[in-house]
Design a protein around this motif. Structure first.
Motif, PDB file in Angstrom:
ATOM      1  N   ALA A 193       0.832  -1.202   0.000  1.00  0.00           N
ATOM      2  CA  ALA A 193       0.000   0.000   0.000  1.00  0.00           C
ATOM      3  C   ALA A 193       0.871   1.259   0.000  1.00  0.00           C
ATOM      4  N   LYS A 194       2.004   1.217   0.714  1.00  0.00           N
ATOM      5  CA  LYS A 194       2.916   2.364   0.738  1.00  0.00           C
ATOM      6  C   LYS A 194       3.529   2.618  -0.635  1.00  0.00           C
ATOM      7  N   LEU A 195       3.643   1.564  -1.417  1.00  0.00           N
ATOM      8  CA  LEU A 195       4.167   1.701  -2.782  1.00  0.00           C
ATOM      9  C   LEU A 195       3.068   2.072  -3.768  1.00  0.00           C
ATOM     10  N   ASP A 196       1.834   2.211  -3.255  1.00  0.00           N
ATOM     11  CA  ASP A 196       0.663   2.602  -4.053  1.00  0.00           C
ATOM     12  C   ASP A 196       0.213   1.540  -5.050  1.00  0.00           C
ATOM     13  N   PHE A 197       0.278   0.275  -4.607  1.00  0.00           N
ATOM     14  CA  PHE A 197      -0.338  -0.796  -5.376  1.00  0.00           C
ATOM     15  C   PHE A 197      -1.788  -0.952  -4.915  1.00  0.00           C
ATOM     16  N   ASP A 198      -2.715  -0.853  -5.858  1.00  0.00           N
ATOM     17  CA  ASP A 198      -4.145  -1.007  -5.597  1.00  0.00           C
ATOM     18  C   ASP A 198      -4.631  -2.364  -6.091  1.00  0.00           C
ATOM     19  N   GLY A 199      -5.816  -2.737  -5.618  1.00  0.00           N
ATOM     20  CA  GLY A 199      -6.490  -3.927  -6.133  1.00  0.00           C
ATOM     21  C   GLY A 199      -5.693  -5.201  -5.965  1.00  0.00           C
ATOM     22  N   LEU A 200      -4.961  -5.309  -4.877  1.00  0.00           N
ATOM     23  CA  LEU A 200      -4.118  -6.472  -4.648  1.00  0.00           C
ATOM     24  C   LEU A 200      -4.973  -7.731  -4.521  1.00  0.00           C
ATOM     25  N   ARG A 201      -4.611  -8.761  -5.286  1.00  0.00           N
ATOM     26  CA  ARG A 201      -5.404  -9.990  -5.277  1.00  0.00           C
ATOM     27  C   ARG A 201      -4.547 -11.179  -5.685  1.00  0.00           C
ATOM     28  N   VAL A 202      -5.072 -12.368  -5.398  1.00  0.00           N
ATOM     29  CA  VAL A 202      -4.425 -13.609  -5.816  1.00  0.00           C
ATOM     30  C   VAL A 202      -5.364 -14.323  -6.773  1.00  0.00           C
ATOM     31  N   GLU A 203      -4.859 -14.679  -7.930  1.00  0.00           N
ATOM     32  CA  GLU A 203      -5.622 -15.452  -8.903  1.00  0.00           C
ATOM     33  C   GLU A 203      -4.923 -16.786  -9.137  1.00  0.00           C
ATOM     34  N   VAL A 205      -4.529 -19.813 -11.685  1.00  0.00           N
ATOM     35  CA  VAL A 205      -4.759 -20.187 -13.079  1.00  0.00           C
ATOM     36  C   VAL A 205      -4.012 -21.492 -13.334  1.00  0.00           C
ATOM     37  N   ALA A 206      -4.364 -22.171 -14.404  1.00  0.00           N
ATOM     38  CA  ALA A 206      -3.701 -23.440 -14.700  1.00  0.00           C
ATOM     39  C   ALA A 206      -3.706 -23.697 -16.195  1.00  0.00           C
ATOM     40  N   ALA A 207      -2.581 -24.174 -16.688  1.00  0.00           N
ATOM     41  CA  ALA A 207      -2.491 -24.677 -18.052  1.00  0.00           C
ATOM     42  C   ALA A 207      -2.784 -26.171 -18.015  1.00  0.00           C
ATOM     43  N   PRO A 208      -3.239 -26.759 -19.111  1.00  0.00           N
ATOM     44  CA  PRO A 208      -3.485 -28.205 -19.134  1.00  0.00           C
ATOM     45  C   PRO A 208      -2.225 -28.990 -18.766  1.00  0.00           C
ATOM     46  N   ASP A 209      -2.407 -30.025 -17.959  1.00  0.00           N
ATOM     47  CA  ASP A 209      -1.304 -30.930 -17.578  1.00  0.00           C
ATOM     48  C   ASP A 209      -0.205 -30.215 -16.800  1.00  0.00           C
ATOM     49  N   ALA A 210      -0.569 -29.207 -16.034  1.00  0.00           N
ATOM     50  CA  ALA A 210       0.436 -28.463 -15.272  1.00  0.00           C
ATOM     51  C   ALA A 210      -0.063 -28.177 -13.868  1.00  0.00           C
ATOM     52  N   GLU A 211       0.881 -27.908 -12.973  1.00  0.00           N
ATOM     53  CA  GLU A 211       0.524 -27.480 -11.625  1.00  0.00           C
ATOM     54  C   GLU A 211      -0.176 -26.124 -11.684  1.00  0.00           C
ATOM     55  N   PRO A 212      -1.105 -25.850 -10.761  1.00  0.00           N
ATOM     56  CA  PRO A 212      -1.740 -24.528 -10.723  1.00  0.00           C
ATOM     57  C   PRO A 212      -0.702 -23.433 -10.490  1.00  0.00           C
ATOM     58  N   THR A 213      -0.959 -22.275 -11.049  1.00  0.00           N
ATOM     59  CA  THR A 213      -0.103 -21.106 -10.896  1.00  0.00           C
ATOM     60  C   THR A 213      -0.864 -20.057 -10.101  1.00  0.00           C
ATOM     61  N   ARG A 214      -0.272 -19.581  -9.037  1.00  0.00           N
ATOM     62  CA  ARG A 214      -0.896 -18.529  -8.222  1.00  0.00           C
ATOM     63  C   ARG A 214      -0.247 -17.194  -8.567  1.00  0.00           C
ATOM     64  N   LEU A 215      -1.061 -16.292  -9.032  1.00  0.00           N
ATOM     65  CA  LEU A 215      -0.584 -14.977  -9.445  1.00  0.00           C
ATOM     66  C   LEU A 215      -0.971 -13.944  -8.403  1.00  0.00           C
ATOM     67  N   VAL A 216       0.003 -13.206  -7.905  1.00  0.00           N
ATOM     68  CA  VAL A 216      -0.268 -12.049  -7.063  1.00  0.00           C
ATOM     69  C   VAL A 216      -0.247 -10.834  -7.984  1.00  0.00           C
ATOM     70  N   ILE A 217      -1.396 -10.166  -8.075  1.00  0.00           N
ATOM     71  CA  ILE A 217      -1.552  -9.066  -9.024  1.00  0.00           C
ATOM     72  C   ILE A 217      -1.877  -7.784  -8.274  1.00  0.00           C
ATOM     73  N   GLY A 218      -1.184  -6.730  -8.616  1.00  0.00           N
ATOM     74  CA  GLY A 218      -1.462  -5.418  -8.049  1.00  0.00           C
ATOM     75  C   GLY A 218      -1.260  -4.354  -9.103  1.00  0.00           C
ATOM     76  N   THR A 219      -2.077  -3.303  -9.082  1.00  0.00           N
ATOM     77  CA  THR A 219      -2.001  -2.215 -10.061  1.00  0.00           C
ATOM     78  C   THR A 219      -1.348  -0.997  -9.428  1.00  0.00           C
ATOM     79  N   LEU A 220      -0.371  -0.425 -10.122  1.00  0.00           N
ATOM     80  CA  LEU A 220       0.328   0.751  -9.609  1.00  0.00           C
ATOM     81  C   LEU A 220      -0.532   1.988  -9.845  1.00  0.00           C
ATOM     82  N   ALA A 221      -1.025   2.562  -8.761  1.00  0.00           N
ATOM     83  CA  ALA A 221      -1.949   3.697  -8.869  1.00  0.00           C
ATOM     84  C   ALA A 221      -1.226   5.025  -9.058  1.00  0.00           C
TER      85      ALA A 221
END
Length: 239
Positions: A193-203, A205-221
Motif C-alpha cells: 500500500a505504501k508503494l501505491d499498489f491497488d487492487g491487490l489480489r491472488v488469482e 490459473v492453470a495450463a493443461p497438464d500443469a501445476e496450478p499457478t498462483r498470481l499475485v496481481i497489483g495495479t500501480l496507482a
C-alpha cells in the motif's frame, strides 16, 4: 509440422514426455517449446540453472506453469520479467503469446549468456538486459512497462519495491508465487500500500497438464515524480 498425436507420445532425449496439453498452450510454436525444454534439461542442468531433481518436472512445474500466467496479460503489452534466470516465466510467455513485447532482466552473466543462446536458437524476438531491477540504468532502459512479472525471485514486499519503478502508472505487477501466496499478500499488504499498489489480489490459473499457478496481481496507482511529487493516472507516457 508433426501432428499433435506424435507430440503426445514423444519423449525427448533431455526430459519428460511432452504433455498432450502443451499443444493447446503453444500451438504452432510447440516445436520451439520442446527445444526450450531440451535446453533446460541439458545446458540448464550443466550450468546449474536448474536442479537435477527438476528434470522430470520441466513441463508441468516450470514451462506450462509459467505459460499459464499469459491469461493475466493483455494483447501486445510490454512485459518486463525480472530475475529471469533460466527464462521463467519470460520464455514460455513469449512462446505462448508472440504478441507480447518481452524484456528479460537478469544480473548474472552466465544466465544472460544462457538466455541469449536460447533466444538465438529459437529465433524469437525477446530482449535481454543485464542488471538488477532496481538499478537506474535498468529502469531507464526497461521502464514504463505495462506488466512486471517474476517467478521465485524474492519475498513479495521486496519484489513490489523492485517492480514499481519499472511500471507505468496503471501498470501491473504479476508475480508467480507458490501455495503461500495469500499469506504473503496479507503479511505484506501494508508495504505494498505504501508503494501505491491497488487492487491487490491472488488469482489461481492453470495450463493443461500443469501445476496450478498462483498470481499475485497489483495495479500501480501512482508513482513518485522526478521532483518527489506523486502522479496519478492510467495513461502511458509516449514511447
Amino acid at each position: 509440422m508433426t501432428d499433435d498425436t506424435t507430440y503426445e507420445t514423444t519423449r525427448d532425449s533431455a526430459g519428460p514426455a511432452v504433455p498432450a496439453g502443451a499443444a493447446g498452450v503453444f500451438g504452432e510454436r510447440l516445436p520451439l517449446a520442446i527445444r526450450y525444454v531440451e535446453f533446460l534439461g541439458t545446458a540448464g542442468l550443466e550450468r546449474g540453472l536448474m536442479g537435477p531433481r527438476e528434470r522430470p518436472r520441466l513441463w508441468d512445474r516450470h514451462v506450462l506453469n509459467s505459460a499459464a500466467a499469459a491469461s493475466a496479460l493483455g494483447v501486445g503489452e510490454a512485459i518486463v520479467d525480472i530475475g529471469s534466470g533460466a527464462g521463467l516465466p519470460g520464455i514460455p510467455l513469449a512462446l505462448a503469446r508472440p504478441d507480447l513485447r518481452l524484456t528479460l532482466v537478469e544480473p548474472l552473466l552466465r544466465r544472460v549468456t544462457f538466455l541469449e543462446e536460447i533466444i538465438d536458437e529459437l529465433g524469437i524476438e525477446v530482449r535481454v538486459v543485464r542488471g538488477r531491477a532496481e538499478e537506474k540504468g535498468i529502469i531507464a532502459t526497461a521502464g514504463d512497462a505495462d506488466v512486471v512479472t517474476s517467478r521465485a525471485v524474492a519475498p513479495l514486499a521486496k519484489l513490489a519495491g523492485w517492480s514499481a519503478p519499472l511500471l507505468r502508472v496503471g501498470g501491473r505487477m504479476v508475480a508467480l508465487k507458490g501455495e503461500s501466496a495469500a499469506d504473503e499478500v496479507e503479511r505484506d499488504r501494508a508495504a505494498l500500500a505504501k508503494l501505491d499498489f491497488d487492487g491487490l489480489r491472488v488469482e489461481t490459473v492453470a495450463a493443461p497438464d500443469a501445476e496450478p499457478t498462483r498470481l499475485v496481481i497489483g495495479t500501480l496507482a501512482t508513482r513518485m515524480g522526478h521532483r518527489g511529487s506523486r502522479s496519478r493516472g492510467g495513461g502511458r507516457r509516449g514511447r
